[in-house]
Design a protein around this motif. Structure first.
Motif, PDB file in Angstrom:
ATOM      1  N   GLN A  12      58.050  47.993  78.051  1.00  0.00           N
ATOM      2  CA  GLN A  12      56.989  48.818  77.490  1.00  0.00           C
ATOM      3  C   GLN A  12      57.059  50.270  77.948  1.00  0.00           C
ATOM      4  O   GLN A  12      56.743  51.190  77.193  1.00  0.00           O
ATOM      5  CB  GLN A  12      55.616  48.256  77.886  1.00  0.00           C
ATOM      6  CG  GLN A  12      55.235  46.963  77.200  1.00  0.00           C
ATOM      7  CD  GLN A  12      53.894  46.468  77.708  1.00  0.00           C
ATOM      8  OE1 GLN A  12      53.814  45.778  78.720  1.00  0.00           O
ATOM      9  NE2 GLN A  12      52.832  46.823  77.015  1.00  0.00           N
ATOM     10  N   ALA A  13      57.431  50.475  79.211  1.00  0.00           N
ATOM     11  CA  ALA A  13      57.406  51.813  79.793  1.00  0.00           C
ATOM     12  C   ALA A  13      58.558  51.947  80.791  1.00  0.00           C
ATOM     13  O   ALA A  13      59.271  50.989  81.075  1.00  0.00           O
ATOM     14  CB  ALA A  13      56.060  52.066  80.470  1.00  0.00           C
ATOM     15  N   LYS A  20      58.457  56.010  78.174  1.00  0.00           N
ATOM     16  CA  LYS A  20      59.888  55.718  78.046  1.00  0.00           C
ATOM     17  C   LYS A  20      60.735  56.993  78.012  1.00  0.00           C
ATOM     18  O   LYS A  20      61.830  57.041  78.579  1.00  0.00           O
ATOM     19  CB  LYS A  20      60.145  54.907  76.781  1.00  0.00           C
ATOM     20  CG  LYS A  20      59.894  53.418  76.931  1.00  0.00           C
ATOM     21  CD  LYS A  20      61.042  52.768  77.664  1.00  0.00           C
ATOM     22  CE  LYS A  20      60.930  51.250  77.636  1.00  0.00           C
ATOM     23  NZ  LYS A  20      62.047  50.618  78.367  1.00  0.00           N
ATOM     24  N   ASP A  21      60.248  58.032  77.318  1.00  0.00           N
ATOM     25  CA  ASP A  21      61.053  59.241  77.135  1.00  0.00           C
ATOM     26  C   ASP A  21      60.714  60.360  78.118  1.00  0.00           C
ATOM     27  O   ASP A  21      61.217  61.476  77.994  1.00  0.00           O
ATOM     28  CB  ASP A  21      60.906  59.758  75.698  1.00  0.00           C
ATOM     29  CG  ASP A  21      59.463  60.122  75.338  1.00  0.00           C
ATOM     30  OD1 ASP A  21      58.566  59.883  76.178  1.00  0.00           O
ATOM     31  OD2 ASP A  21      59.236  60.616  74.223  1.00  0.00           O
ATOM     32  N   ASN A  22      59.866  60.061  79.108  1.00  0.00           N
ATOM     33  CA  ASN A  22      59.449  61.119  80.039  1.00  0.00           C
ATOM     34  C   ASN A  22      60.401  61.188  81.239  1.00  0.00           C
ATOM     35  O   ASN A  22      60.030  60.919  82.384  1.00  0.00           O
ATOM     36  CB  ASN A  22      58.004  60.895  80.505  1.00  0.00           C
ATOM     37  CG  ASN A  22      57.384  62.169  81.072  1.00  0.00           C
ATOM     38  OD1 ASN A  22      58.086  63.133  81.368  1.00  0.00           O
ATOM     39  ND2 ASN A  22      56.075  62.167  81.213  1.00  0.00           N
ATOM     40  N   SER A  76      48.964  53.539  77.000  1.00  0.00           N
ATOM     41  CA  SER A  76      48.508  54.931  77.002  1.00  0.00           C
ATOM     42  C   SER A  76      49.586  55.897  77.470  1.00  0.00           C
ATOM     43  O   SER A  76      49.511  57.097  77.195  1.00  0.00           O
ATOM     44  CB  SER A  76      47.263  55.071  77.892  1.00  0.00           C
ATOM     45  OG  SER A  76      46.181  54.342  77.359  1.00  0.00           O
ATOM     46  N   LEU A  77      50.594  55.400  78.179  1.00  0.00           N
ATOM     47  CA  LEU A  77      51.703  56.259  78.594  1.00  0.00           C
ATOM     48  C   LEU A  77      52.473  56.758  77.377  1.00  0.00           C
ATOM     49  O   LEU A  77      52.736  57.956  77.235  1.00  0.00           O
ATOM     50  CB  LEU A  77      52.653  55.498  79.523  1.00  0.00           C
ATOM     51  CG  LEU A  77      52.101  55.083  80.886  1.00  0.00           C
ATOM     52  CD1 LEU A  77      53.117  54.203  81.613  1.00  0.00           C
ATOM     53  CD2 LEU A  77      51.759  56.307  81.737  1.00  0.00           C
ATOM     54  N   ASN A  78      52.822  55.854  76.498  1.00  0.00           N
ATOM     55  CA  ASN A  78      53.637  56.227  75.341  1.00  0.00           C
ATOM     56  C   ASN A  78      52.841  56.939  74.254  1.00  0.00           C
ATOM     57  O   ASN A  78      53.426  57.597  73.401  1.00  0.00           O
ATOM     58  CB  ASN A  78      54.336  54.988  74.778  1.00  0.00           C
ATOM     59  CG  ASN A  78      55.379  54.439  75.750  1.00  0.00           C
ATOM     60  OD1 ASN A  78      56.171  55.179  76.318  1.00  0.00           O
ATOM     61  ND2 ASN A  78      55.357  53.133  75.961  1.00  0.00           N
ATOM     62  N   SER A  79      51.500  56.829  74.306  1.00  0.00           N
ATOM     63  CA  SER A  79      50.668  57.566  73.341  1.00  0.00           C
ATOM     64  C   SER A  79      50.266  58.935  73.871  1.00  0.00           C
ATOM     65  O   SER A  79      49.674  59.733  73.147  1.00  0.00           O
ATOM     66  CB  SER A  79      49.412  56.756  73.012  1.00  0.00           C
ATOM     67  OG  SER A  79      48.558  56.677  74.153  1.00  0.00           O
TER      68      SER A  79
END
Length: 294
Positions: free
Chosen positions: A101-102, A222-224, A81-84
């Motif tokens: 994953q994150a 990942k991109d945050n 849910s982090l990446n979505s």
């Protein structure tokens, strides 16, 4: 200049002031996972620390506010849910798989003590947990852990007889039924969990402390990068003058339970391939915890 002219000048200045100056600073909303287990105050520690880190970073990043997700989620769903975009942040025990994953914010939220474990056993096996029991003796018993937990992988690698379950509550209920011999729980969670899953068939071991390398981190997408840097900054602010240990051990559920465990009187079992953990540094950490709790 008379008073009327001053008032007119102030009004003109106000009305022609840029909107960006007049507007309230934007509040950053940080959406975190809702706690899965009800009536478990220990799990609220991670929300408590996240809130403190949020406030400690306001000087540099502006105001922020925490919001819980609408429904609780299992750990694997939280990470997805982090990446979505359904969540901004969560916390979980680290593993190579989860760090692929994150993005992990590598500040150990339990100060390295997530891997300090105490057994809760079915009373049928009380004799097997006598003071003389060795690590190999414990390996012969049937241990139940959560499916795909990082420490499940560690214990299997070291030849513990590990069975896995998808359901958190089954750790206690199935051990009470005699389906498994024991479970291993963290020193900061075992007392509150036993209070929730009371059973005349369960007992907390008082003789042993099993220690293996395990850290729990906050994770973001990942991109945050922005949120990761903000939370890391806030955590480091909390840890100025090594104050984080005090926050950890004096969180009320921790402070109330630690003295009941008599950790310094237990036989220490080190489960570690890396050789980074020794009985000496475990004893030093326990002494640091003792001092911080006074």
């Amino acid at each position: 200049m008379n008073l009327n002219k001053i008032l007119i000048l102030l009004l003109v200045t106000y009305f022609f002031m840029p909107v960006s100056v007049l507007a309230e600073p934007e509040i950053t909303i940080i959406k975190h996972a809702k706690v899965l287990e009800n009536n478990d105050p220990q799990k609220n520690f991670f929300i408590y620390i996240l809130d403190l880190a949020c406030k400690a970073s306001e000087d540099k990043y502006g105001p922020c506010k925490l919001e819980a997700s609408d429904v609780p989620m299992l750990q694997e769903r939280q990470l997805k849910s982090l990446n979505s975009g359904l969540l901004d942040i969560t916390w979980t025990a680290s593993s190579h798989k989860r760090e692929r994953q994150a993005r992990a914010i590598k500040f150990p939220l339990m100060a390295g003590m997530l891997g300090y474990r105490v057994a809760v056993y079915n009373k049928t096996f009380k004799k097997q947990f006598s003071k003389t029991a060795s690590t190999n003796d414990l390996k012969k018993l049937i241990l139940v852990q959560g499916l795909d937990w990082p420490d499940t992988i560690i214990l299997k690698k070291h030849h513990f007889n590990v069975h896995e379950t998808n359901w958190y509550e089954h750790l206690y209920t199935d051990t009470a039924k005699g389906l498994y011999d024991y479970i291993l729980r963290g020193v900061f969670e075992v007392k509150s969990e036993l209070n929730n899953y009371q059973s005349p068939n369960l007992e907390m071991d008082k003789n042993h402390l099993i220690v293996y390398p395990l850290h729990i981190y906050y994770f973001v997408a990942k991109d945050n990068t922005a949120l990761a840097e903000r939370i890391e900054y806030g955590l480091n602010q909390l840890n100025k003058n090594n104050n984080y240990i005090s926050l950890l051990v004096n969180f009320p559920p921790h402070k109330n339970s630690l003295p009941l465990l008599d950790l310094t009187k237990r036989k220490i079992h080190i489960i570690d391939d890396t050789k980074r953990i020794s009985k000496e540094n475990v004893s030093a950490m326990l002494e640091q915890v003792r001092q911080a709790s006074h």
